[in-house]
Motif scaffolding. Structure first.
Motif, PDB file in Angstrom:
ATOM      1  N   LEU A  44      60.061  20.113 152.073  1.00 46.83           N
ATOM      2  CA  LEU A  44      59.541  20.075 153.438  1.00 46.83           C
ATOM      3  C   LEU A  44      58.224  20.854 153.553  1.00 46.83           C
ATOM      4  O   LEU A  44      57.321  20.437 154.282  1.00 46.83           O
ATOM      5  N   SER A  60      57.835  15.529 157.866  1.00 49.04           N
ATOM      6  CA  SER A  60      58.260  16.823 157.320  1.00 49.04           C
ATOM      7  C   SER A  60      58.288  17.897 158.401  1.00 49.04           C
ATOM      8  O   SER A  60      59.208  18.731 158.444  1.00 49.04           O
ATOM      9  N   GLY A  81      61.278  17.494 160.466  1.00 48.98           N
ATOM     10  CA  GLY A  81      62.426  17.999 159.707  1.00 48.98           C
ATOM     11  C   GLY A  81      62.510  19.511 159.739  1.00 48.98           C
ATOM     12  O   GLY A  81      63.600  20.093 159.859  1.00 48.98           O
TER      13      GLY A  81
END
Length: 817
Positions: free
Chosen positions: A231, A794, A797
């Motif tokens: 990430l 990302s 996330g």
């Protein structure tokens, strides 16, 4: 309420960091800015990009202002969906460079909290990390990206340690955000060096897990790291992908040429030349500068005062006080180490060193050995060519090591590890029984004073001479009095010896005054808090007194001088009267950015400048190959005469922005391509490497021709968008005086996509059908679109993990109650 009260010491520490940062760089409170030499160059390089951004409200991602044209990926380009960048901006809320100083403090404080150091000791420990001389010096010269990356290193280490301690939620979140911020700082050399320290920490903890047979836990740790890393990388995908794409195009990629500029066969196959990588290598003996700053004369800009031997010598030979002062300050070069340029010694602080030795004797945690190994490892690698056996191994066999220069800068790992060891030592000293305190205290004191006394006794082994001494002698001996130069150098050597002795005595003094409160505390004659404050003040004072010699209020100027660092010279103004599109060569300042501030330059200032443009300069332009300047559209050549006055020469033979050729010369390698440039008619001939990108796509060379009426004209130009109109009765081949870059640039002829060929080693070429046509070049890099999408996903996330982590952590606390 208790939870809030626990936050008070941390809140006070943060307020303290803000105040200390602003006080040290107090001119920022009056609206002044620090004059950073590297940032001046960056400002010039980025001017075209910044002007485009302001006028178009968009990013060009390409600049014409430097090296004939290059991507702006490493010049402060802004990317879509850069949410980590916004977080970084929020953390750097203070005026520059106080923002980086605050980040130093804040990041190291977090690390010390993770290492279970109490807030007061952690506060002083954070200050000593931030005031480490090298970290302050890089702010003075403008190595902002380096400072930025270093500031986030402690946070990364803190997150890693938490995860290894099985604090998976908070450790994983901290690791994820810290790594993302570290990558966002965009100084991959510093991040690369950090990996070595993380490797040692990883080995230490992995061995513990294996010895305890905690294999499942070790797998959990690996899974957390993997998720955090994915990430963090994803959030920085745009910059990482763009940088990776550009790296091979820059001087950090491997050259395709097998011979050097002198025509000799190359003996190395590294990304950077070995001598270039190791040019800045720390001397082995010079490493003692870490504990006594001016053992080797300080920095290149060290200034001697009126009490110096050089000043007194000048008075003795008949100079007036003012003449003696000017001569002393101008030629009294005290630095006698082996590095070419040193702004200041990389001093970590003698008190820090003393407490680190105390920690090695006293602290029971085995983790200290991982930091000790990291410190020793970085010190050894910083010696570079002075320990070539080790350095050559890393250059030849360790991945990516050959892509970075200035190997001495790996000492940043040492500059992180030693403050950690010092504060661990200080903390453990105050948390163990009294009888053990004295034993560790006298041993560490004897060890450090023994080293200082040993250096003092070894003074006679050094000659205190420098390479610059011969240059000074040669200059001074041009007159009739040959004895003057010898006398001057003898006086200069005496000043170097004085600095050597004085700083050893100063270091010894700080060791002794630090010993006193620790000794009194061990004898119950001083309170815990008082002893910590005194030691903390000694730690900070030791460093700040050195820092202020090299970076102080005198380095600040008005904001206007920083924001507009260059003033157009009469030569610049003369050139700018020409409103056509052309390029400029600044002969004396090829690797500086002043010309880029005002003109389209084929030079500039960049550590990642285009490889092929640099090779054109080294192999052709320095040999006065006018045809190469013609094809690069260099219309004005800036030079200086014998009196140092600048003037411009107009090149009347310049080819212009684009032209048709009548002959194609094929070659089959970059070597042949470069050699073909030695002698060719750039206006009528084009050189095509059939093994280059798209080179094999060229067809119909025998049908290429141009008549006397054939024309091709530039009608519209922006850095990332060019339009031309061509007219040729026959099928033709046009050369464009634009840098070839295979990724991102597209060409169309009357709206239909055309294949761009790399020609003449660096330029673009197109096959153009007979008739009248509209030709367009656009720079729309796919890597930006792809990277931005990955960054968005990302970042989402990361936010979801943050919210989830907070929820589960609070739920876990509630269940424990």
């Amino acid at each position: 309420m208790k939870q809030i009260q626990k936050l008070y010491p941390h809140l006070l520490a943060i307020i303290g960091f803000i105040l200390v940062s602003l006080i040290y760089f107090s001119p920022v409170l009056r609206g002044k800015k620090i004059y950073q030499s590297d940032i001046v160059q960056y400002t010039a390089m980025a001017k075209e990009q910044n002007d485009f951004r302001a006028n178009e409200n968009a990013e060009p991602y390409w600049t014409d202002a430097a090296f004939g044209g290059m991507p702006t990926y490493q010049m402060g380009a802004k990317y879509p969906n850069d949410f980590i960048g916004h977080l970084d901006d929020a953390l750097r809320f203070l005026p520059r460079p106080a923002d980086y100083m605050f980040l130093y403090f804040f990041g190291f404080y977090i690390l010390l909290m993770v290492l279970k150091v109490d807030p007061l000791k952690a506060f002083f420990g954070a200050l000593t990390f931030g005031f480490s001389t090298y970290l302050v010096i890089i702010l003075g010269v403008g190595h902002n990206a380096k400072a930025h990356a270093i500031a986030y290193m402690p946070m990364v280490v803190a997150g890693i340690i938490l995860v290894f301690r099985k604090k998976y939620i908070i450790g994983g979140l901290l690791t994820m955000f810290a790594v993302a911020l570290e990558l966002n700082a965009n100084h991959f050399q510093m991040t690369y060096y950090l990996l070595f320290l993380l490797l040692f920490l990883g080995i230490y903890y992995a061995v513990k897990f294996i010895l305890n047979k905690e294999y499942k836990e070790l797998l959990k740790v690996g899974a957390v790291f993997l998720g955090a890393l994915i990430l963090a990388i994803g959030a920085n995908a745009t910059n990482l992908l763009a940088t990776k794409e550009y790296a091979d195009f820059s001087i950090r990629g491997k050259s395709e040429l097998t011979f050097d500029a002198e025509g000799k066969k190359k003996t190395e196959n590294t990304a950077l030349n070995r001598s270039y990588i190791t040019e800045y290598s720390y001397g082995i003996a010079e490493s003692f500068n870490l504990i006594a700053p001016r053992l080797f004369g300080g920095g290149n800009g060290e200034v001697l005062n009126d009490d110096s031997s050089v000043y007194n010598y000048m008075i003795q030979v008949g100079a007036s006080p003012e003449e003696a002062r000017q001569f002393t300050q101008g030629y009294g070069k005290t630095y006698w180490g082996k590095q070419p340029i040193v702004e200041a010694p990389a001093y970590i602080g003698i008190v820090i060193f003393f407490l680190a030795i105390l920690g090695l004797y006293h602290d029971k945690r085995k983790l200290k050995y991982a930091f000790l190994v990291g410190a020793i490892f970085s010190l050894v690698l910083s010696w570079g060519k002075n320990l070539s056996l080790v350095t050559d191994f890393f250059i030849d066999y360790v991945p990516m090591y050959d892509k970075f220069r200035a190997v001495s800068s790996i000492q940043v790992i040492l500059e992180l590890c030693f403050p950690v060891l010092a504060i661990l030592g200080l903390h453990s000293f105050f948390t163990t029984e009294k009888e053990k305190q004295w034993s560790s205290l006298w041993k560490s004191t004897a060890t450090v004073l023994g080293i200082l006394i040993g250096l003092f006794l070894l003074k006679g082994m050094f000659d205190f001479s420098s390479d610059i001494d011969q240059q000074l002698l040669q200059m001074f001996n041009q007159g009739e009095d040959k004895s003057f130069g010898i006398g001057f150098i003898d006086a200069l050597v005496e000043d170097r010896k004085s600095l050597y002795s004085a700083d050893l005595l100063t270091s010894a003094f700080f060791v002794i005054i630090t010993f006193v409160p620790l000794y009194l505390y061990s004898k119950n004659k001083l309170s815990h808090t008082t002893a910590v404050i005194l030691v903390g003040l000694f730690m900070v004072a030791d460093l700040v007194l050195v820092d202020k010699k090299y970076v102080n209020n005198e380095d600040f100027v008005s904001a206007r001088e920083v924001d507009m660092p260059f003033v157009a010279s009469p030569t610049d103004e003369q050139i700018m009267q020409d409103t056509t599109r052309y390029r400029v060569l600044d002969v004396a300042g090829y690797l500086t950015a002043k010309a880029s501030y005002f003109h389209k330059s084929i030079g500039g200032y960049s550590a990642v400048r285009p490889q092929r443009m640099q090779e054109l300069f080294d192999y052709q332009i320095v040999n006065n190959n006018l045809e190469v300047l013609n094809m690069l559209n260099v219309k004005y050549i800036m030079q200086t005469n014998e009196e140092g006055k600048e003037f411009a020469t107009k090149n009347s033979e310049v080819n212009g922005n684009a032209w048709f050729v009548s002959k194609v010369r094929f070659v089959k390698s970059s070597d042949e391509e470069m050699k073909a440039l030695n002698k060719f008619d750039s206006k009528n001939e084009v050189i095509i490497n059939t093994l280059a990108e798209n080179g094999q796509d060229f067809k119909g060379a025998e049908n290429i021709s141009k008549d006397s009426t054939a024309t091709i004209k530039l009608t519209y130009h922006k850095p990332n968008h060019l339009k031309y109109i061509s007219n040729n009765k026959n099928q033709g081949f046009a050369v464009f005086s634009e840098m070839y870059y295979k990724n991102g640039w597209t060409a169309t002829i009357d709206g239909k996509e055309a294949t761009i060929l790399r020609v003449n080693y660096t330029l673009r070429g197109l096959q153009i059908p007979a008739g009248n046509h509209k030709i367009e070049f656009k720079f729309e890099p796919q890597v930006i679109k792809t990277g931005s999408f990955i960054a968005l996903i990302s970042s989402i996330g990361m936010v979801l993990l943050l919210v989830g982590g907070i929820y589960f952590d609070r739920k876990k606390i509630h269940n424990l109650k």
